[in-house]
Design a protein around this motif. Structure first.
Motif, PDB file in Angstrom:
ATOM      1  N   PHE A   1     -11.446  12.360  10.074  1.00 39.41           N
ATOM      2  CA  PHE A   1     -10.039  12.453  10.447  1.00 39.41           C
ATOM      3  C   PHE A   1      -9.659  13.903  10.761  1.00 39.41           C
ATOM      4  CE2 PHE A   1     -10.834   9.128   7.315  1.00 39.41           C
ATOM      5  CZ  PHE A   1     -10.550   8.017   8.095  1.00 39.41           C
ATOM      6  N   HIS A   2      -9.246  14.141  12.016  1.00 40.27           N
ATOM      7  CA  HIS A   2      -9.043  15.516  12.467  1.00 40.27           C
ATOM      8  C   HIS A   2      -7.707  15.750  13.181  1.00 40.27           C
ATOM      9  CE1 HIS A   2     -13.611  15.046  12.577  1.00 40.27           C
ATOM     10  NE2 HIS A   2     -13.346  15.812  11.538  1.00 40.27           N
ATOM     11  N   LEU A   3      -6.790  14.785  13.113  1.00 37.47           N
ATOM     12  CA  LEU A   3      -5.464  15.025  13.680  1.00 37.47           C
ATOM     13  C   LEU A   3      -4.723  16.043  12.815  1.00 37.47           C
ATOM     14  CD1 LEU A   3      -4.393  11.400  14.692  1.00 37.47           C
ATOM     15  CD2 LEU A   3      -5.490  13.158  16.100  1.00 37.47           C
ATOM     16  N   LEU A   4      -3.570  16.493  13.291  1.00 41.27           N
ATOM     17  CA  LEU A   4      -2.837  17.531  12.561  1.00 41.27           C
ATOM     18  C   LEU A   4      -2.374  17.069  11.190  1.00 41.27           C
ATOM     19  CD1 LEU A   4      -0.746  19.089  15.470  1.00 41.27           C
ATOM     20  CD2 LEU A   4      -2.599  20.175  14.182  1.00 41.27           C
ATOM     21  N   THR A   5      -2.174  15.760  11.039  1.00 46.31           N
ATOM     22  CA  THR A   5      -1.886  15.188   9.722  1.00 46.31           C
ATOM     23  C   THR A   5      -3.028  14.250   9.365  1.00 46.31           C
ATOM     24  OG1 THR A   5      -0.473  13.582  10.903  1.00 46.31           O
ATOM     25  CG2 THR A   5       0.630  15.384   9.754  1.00 46.31           C
ATOM     26  N   GLU A   6      -4.143  14.852   8.960  1.00 53.44           N
ATOM     27  CA  GLU A   6      -5.354  14.070   8.691  1.00 53.44           C
ATOM     28  C   GLU A   6      -5.159  13.111   7.518  1.00 53.44           C
ATOM     29  OE1 GLU A   6      -5.106  17.025   5.785  1.00 53.44           O
ATOM     30  OE2 GLU A   6      -5.201  17.422   7.933  1.00 53.44           O
ATOM     31  N   ASP A   7      -4.258  13.448   6.586  1.00 50.47           N
ATOM     32  CA  ASP A   7      -3.992  12.561   5.461  1.00 50.47           C
ATOM     33  C   ASP A   7      -3.315  11.267   5.917  1.00 50.47           C
ATOM     34  OD1 ASP A   7      -1.821  14.106   6.256  1.00 50.47           O
ATOM     35  OD2 ASP A   7      -0.904  14.139   4.282  1.00 50.47           O
ATOM     36  N   LEU A   8      -2.360  11.398   6.828  1.00 48.48           N
ATOM     37  CA  LEU A   8      -1.670  10.225   7.363  1.00 48.48           C
ATOM     38  C   LEU A   8      -2.621   9.388   8.218  1.00 48.48           C
ATOM     39  CD1 LEU A   8       1.197   9.035   7.262  1.00 48.48           C
ATOM     40  CD2 LEU A   8       1.666  10.200   9.416  1.00 48.48           C
ATOM     41  N   GLU A   9      -3.482  10.057   8.965  1.00 45.98           N
ATOM     42  CA  GLU A   9      -4.475   9.352   9.778  1.00 45.98           C
ATOM     43  C   GLU A   9      -5.418   8.555   8.876  1.00 45.98           C
ATOM     44  OE1 GLU A   9      -7.953  10.372  13.102  1.00 45.98           O
ATOM     45  OE2 GLU A   9      -7.011  11.982  11.944  1.00 45.98           O
ATOM     46  N   PHE A  10      -5.858   9.160   7.788  1.00 42.90           N
ATOM     47  CA  PHE A  10      -6.720   8.480   6.818  1.00 42.90           C
ATOM     48  C   PHE A  10      -6.019   7.260   6.228  1.00 42.90           C
ATOM     49  CE2 PHE A  10      -7.812   8.259   2.184  1.00 42.90           C
ATOM     50  CZ  PHE A  10      -9.070   7.696   2.315  1.00 42.90           C
ATOM     51  N   THR A  11      -4.723   7.405   5.928  1.00 41.16           N
ATOM     52  CA  THR A  11      -3.950   6.294   5.377  1.00 41.16           C
ATOM     53  C   THR A  11      -3.916   5.117   6.338  1.00 41.16           C
ATOM     54  OG1 THR A  11      -2.540   7.741   4.036  1.00 41.16           O
ATOM     55  CG2 THR A  11      -1.660   5.574   4.597  1.00 41.16           C
ATOM     56  N   MET A  12      -3.588   5.371   7.610  1.00 42.37           N
ATOM     57  CA  MET A  12      -3.467   4.290   8.578  1.00 42.37           C
ATOM     58  C   MET A  12      -4.813   3.617   8.853  1.00 42.37           C
ATOM     59  SD  MET A  12      -0.349   4.408   8.751  1.00 42.37           S
ATOM     60  CE  MET A  12       0.708   5.640   8.023  1.00 42.37           C
ATOM     61  N   ASP A  13      -5.855   4.407   8.928  1.00 45.36           N
ATOM     62  CA  ASP A  13      -7.186   3.844   9.139  1.00 45.36           C
ATOM     63  C   ASP A  13      -7.578   2.950   7.963  1.00 45.36           C
ATOM     64  OD1 ASP A  13      -9.918   4.141  10.726  1.00 45.36           O
ATOM     65  OD2 ASP A  13     -10.389   4.372   8.596  1.00 45.36           O
TER      66      ASP A  13
ATOM     67  N   SER B   1       0.833  -1.196   0.000  1.00 47.05           N
ATOM     68  CA  SER B   1       0.000   0.000   0.000  1.00 47.05           C
ATOM     69  C   SER B   1       0.870   1.249   0.000  1.00 47.05           C
ATOM     70  CB  SER B   1      -0.912   0.008   1.232  1.00 47.05           C
ATOM     71  OG  SER B   1      -1.719   1.176   1.245  1.00 47.05           O
ATOM     72  N   CYS B   2       0.406   2.260  -0.690  1.00 39.38           N
ATOM     73  CA  CYS B   2       1.042   3.581  -0.641  1.00 39.38           C
ATOM     74  C   CYS B   2       0.329   4.414   0.417  1.00 39.38           C
ATOM     75  CB  CYS B   2       0.956   4.257  -2.005  1.00 39.38           C
ATOM     76  SG  CYS B   2       1.706   3.288  -3.342  1.00 39.38           S
ATOM     77  N   HIS B   3       0.777   5.646   0.606  1.00 41.67           N
ATOM     78  CA  HIS B   3       0.037   6.526   1.518  1.00 41.67           C
ATOM     79  C   HIS B   3      -0.282   7.832   0.812  1.00 41.67           C
ATOM     80  CE1 HIS B   3       3.036   9.613   2.660  1.00 41.67           C
ATOM     81  NE2 HIS B   3       3.932   8.662   2.579  1.00 41.67           N
ATOM     82  N   VAL B   4      -1.408   8.408   1.163  1.00 43.00           N
ATOM     83  CA  VAL B   4      -1.831   9.642   0.516  1.00 43.00           C
ATOM     84  C   VAL B   4      -1.114  10.824   1.163  1.00 43.00           C
ATOM     85  CG1 VAL B   4      -4.087   8.636   0.041  1.00 43.00           C
ATOM     86  CG2 VAL B   4      -3.811  10.111   2.032  1.00 43.00           C
ATOM     87  N   GLY B   5      -0.881  11.851   0.351  1.00 41.31           N
ATOM     88  CA  GLY B   5      -0.373  13.104   0.884  1.00 41.31           C
ATOM     89  C   GLY B   5      -1.545  13.996   1.226  1.00 41.31           C
ATOM     90  N   GLY B   6      -1.267  15.215   1.587  1.00 33.52           N
ATOM     91  CA  GLY B   6      -2.341  16.113   1.989  1.00 33.52           C
ATOM     92  C   GLY B   6      -3.216  16.566   0.845  1.00 33.52           C
ATOM     93  N   THR B   7      -2.789  16.277  -0.388  1.00 31.74           N
ATOM     94  CA  THR B   7      -3.541  16.699  -1.561  1.00 31.74           C
ATOM     95  C   THR B   7      -3.296  15.715  -2.688  1.00 31.74           C
ATOM     96  OG1 THR B   7      -3.945  18.547  -3.083  1.00 31.74           O
ATOM     97  CG2 THR B   7      -1.661  18.166  -2.418  1.00 31.74           C
ATOM     98  N   GLY B   8      -4.157  15.772  -3.715  1.00 28.20           N
ATOM     99  CA  GLY B   8      -3.968  14.908  -4.869  1.00 28.20           C
ATOM    100  C   GLY B   8      -4.277  13.458  -4.607  1.00 28.20           C
ATOM    101  N   PHE B   9      -5.389  13.189  -3.927  1.00 30.84           N
ATOM    102  CA  PHE B   9      -5.775  11.807  -3.697  1.00 30.84           C
ATOM    103  C   PHE B   9      -7.280  11.632  -3.914  1.00 30.84           C
ATOM    104  CE2 PHE B   9      -6.021  13.809   0.483  1.00 30.84           C
ATOM    105  CZ  PHE B   9      -7.160  13.286   1.075  1.00 30.84           C
ATOM    106  N   MET B  10      -7.687  10.392  -4.008  1.00 31.63           N
ATOM    107  CA  MET B  10      -9.064  10.049  -4.323  1.00 31.63           C
ATOM    108  C   MET B  10      -9.531   8.882  -3.465  1.00 31.63           C
ATOM    109  SD  MET B  10     -10.541   7.971  -7.509  1.00 31.63           S
ATOM    110  CE  MET B  10     -10.389   6.573  -6.400  1.00 31.63           C
ATOM    111  N   PHE B  11     -10.800   8.888  -3.065  1.00 30.79           N
ATOM    112  CA  PHE B  11     -11.381   7.742  -2.366  1.00 30.79           C
ATOM    113  C   PHE B  11     -12.784   7.498  -2.909  1.00 30.79           C
ATOM    114  CE2 PHE B  11     -11.797  11.546   0.240  1.00 30.79           C
ATOM    115  CZ  PHE B  11     -13.151  11.620   0.518  1.00 30.79           C
TER     116      PHE B  11
END
Length: 408
Positions: free
Chosen positions: A224-236, A201-211
């Protein structure tokens, strides 16, 4: 003492495995060619989600790029949440024919909360029902004309979450913007590409991603509301068994900070966010790595591992034990020298990595050869500044603050 020895071994293992994995990814991405996604029909409907705060100067560029894609414009709707705006962002976007939802909340601040508000509005009004998937962009982004067509191929191939190639509109502005830009280009070219080839699996950055619609429904919008919501979304997503795909042919350009103060503040938020994500997702990832034998979980555990925290703890305990006479000061000084040598070798590795990134991706980088030589030399300095930033992140209360964009 045994505790110090354990920390020494742990630091060597984490640092060594991390460097070795980086090297493996580089080799794979250099010598293995990714399989292109097959052509796909233009039959999917997409919603673009943009969170913007006082972005009237740049938002028009992104909307123009979206509306002039090779993918049919009538299959793409743009939704923008004007988040605590005090300028004419909402007016500008409405005039361009896009959907605008205005939000005013000075307590729940940040992109994660803005996306939650926007998607909740779309769900409640049933506007979200008609879309197959949702794209997330920042207001300062620019897109290649084939961006949606390339992402559409990967979506048809079965991926429910996708990320893309992240370039920069202002790499050549100065050493600060080049440091950030080279970091993202390196991540796309070497890490994301090799993860795809390995089947990870890859991980999404803060922009340029799709779900996909199904992922959005599972999350009941955006949670997802942590300071790095993109990383939180990736791990979830990883813990739910999703494999995040990467589309190297879908190219996005974003604007990097140009002052060291802006860059410091941004990376402080990221560093604090990494610590937050490790706190909530570290152990679940380790459990998944063991029980499911999921290499992606191992990969991201290494990514999240608070190496700086471990290093600081090791130095503190070494000094404390030496002060009480449990170990000698000379032994701790020797350890410190060894770690300093390790940092020096890491800086040389980073310089070589920056040079390799530039050589391999020269056609994607807009800068003169003379500028690029200077940026290779300055890249280790940029990366070394992460040490005090990571230290500050342990104790500070980092907050989300907007960065003024000039547009390009």
């Amino acid at each position: 003492m045994a505790l110090l020895n354990v920390l020494d071994v742990l630091l060597v293992i984490v640092g060594g495995v991390g460097m070795a994995y980086q090297g493996l990814c580089i080799v794979i991405s250099l010598f293995a060619k990714p399989e292109p996604f097959p052509d796909a029909p233009y039959d999917k409907h997409y919603a673009v989600l943009i969170s913007a705060r006082n972005e009237e100067q740049v938002i028009g560029n992104l909307i123009h790029d979206i509306q002039n894609q090779t993918y049919p414009a009538d299959h793409i709707d743009i939704w923008l949440v004007a988040d605590n705006c005090t300028d004419n962002t909402a007016k500008v976007v409405r005039a361009l024919g896009c959907h605008v939802v205005e939000r005013f909340n000075k307590e729940l601040i940040g992109k994660g909360y803005a996306l939650t508000y926007l998607l909740n509005h779309m769900i409640e009004s049933h506007d979200a029902d008609k879309y197959d998937a949702f794209f997330v962009f920042d207001a300062d982004n620019r897109l290649d004309r084939n961006y949606f067509a390339e992402m559409n191929k990967a979506f048809h191939a079965g991926f429910r979450i996708l990320t893309s190639y992240r370039n920069s509109v202002n790499l050549s502005d100065n050493w600060v913007s080049s440091g950030s830009a080279l970091w993202f280009i390196r991540e796309s070219r070497f890490l994301s590409a090799s993860r795809m080839m390995l089947g990870n699996s890859c991980h999404v950055g803060g922009t340029g991603f799709m779900f996909s619609q199904s992922v959005m429904r599972r999350n009941k919008g955006w949670k997802f509301h942590l300071l790095t919501e993109d990383l939180e979304f990736t791990m979830d997503s990883l813990l739910h068994g999703d494999r995040i795909g990467y589309v190297g042919s879908a190219v996005l350009y974003d604007e990097q900070p140009t002052t060291f103060a802006q860059s410091w503040r941004q990376r402080l938020r990221w560093s604090k966010g990494f610590l937050q994500v490790f706190r909530y997702y570290g152990m679940p990832l380790i459990r998944r790595a063991v029980t499911e034998r999921d290499f992606s979980a191992i990969d991201f555990t290494l990514l999240l591992c608070p190496f700086t925290v471990l290093g600081i703890l090791r130095i503190f305990l070494g000094a404390l034990f030496a002060a009480f006479g449990f170990v000698s000061w000379s032994s701790q000084l020797g350890s410190l020298i060894n770690w300093s040598n390790g940092i020096l070798w890491s800086l040389l590795f980073m310089m070589a990595l920056a040079a390799l990134t530039i050589i391999v991706e020269r056609d994607q980088i807009g800068a003169t050869n003379r500028e690029l030589v200077a940026y290779v030399l300055s890249f280790p300095i940029y990366m070394l500044s992460y040490v005090p930033i990571s230290f500050q992140a342990i104790f500070s209360k980092a907050e989300w603050k907007p960065i003024v964009h000039k547009g390009s």
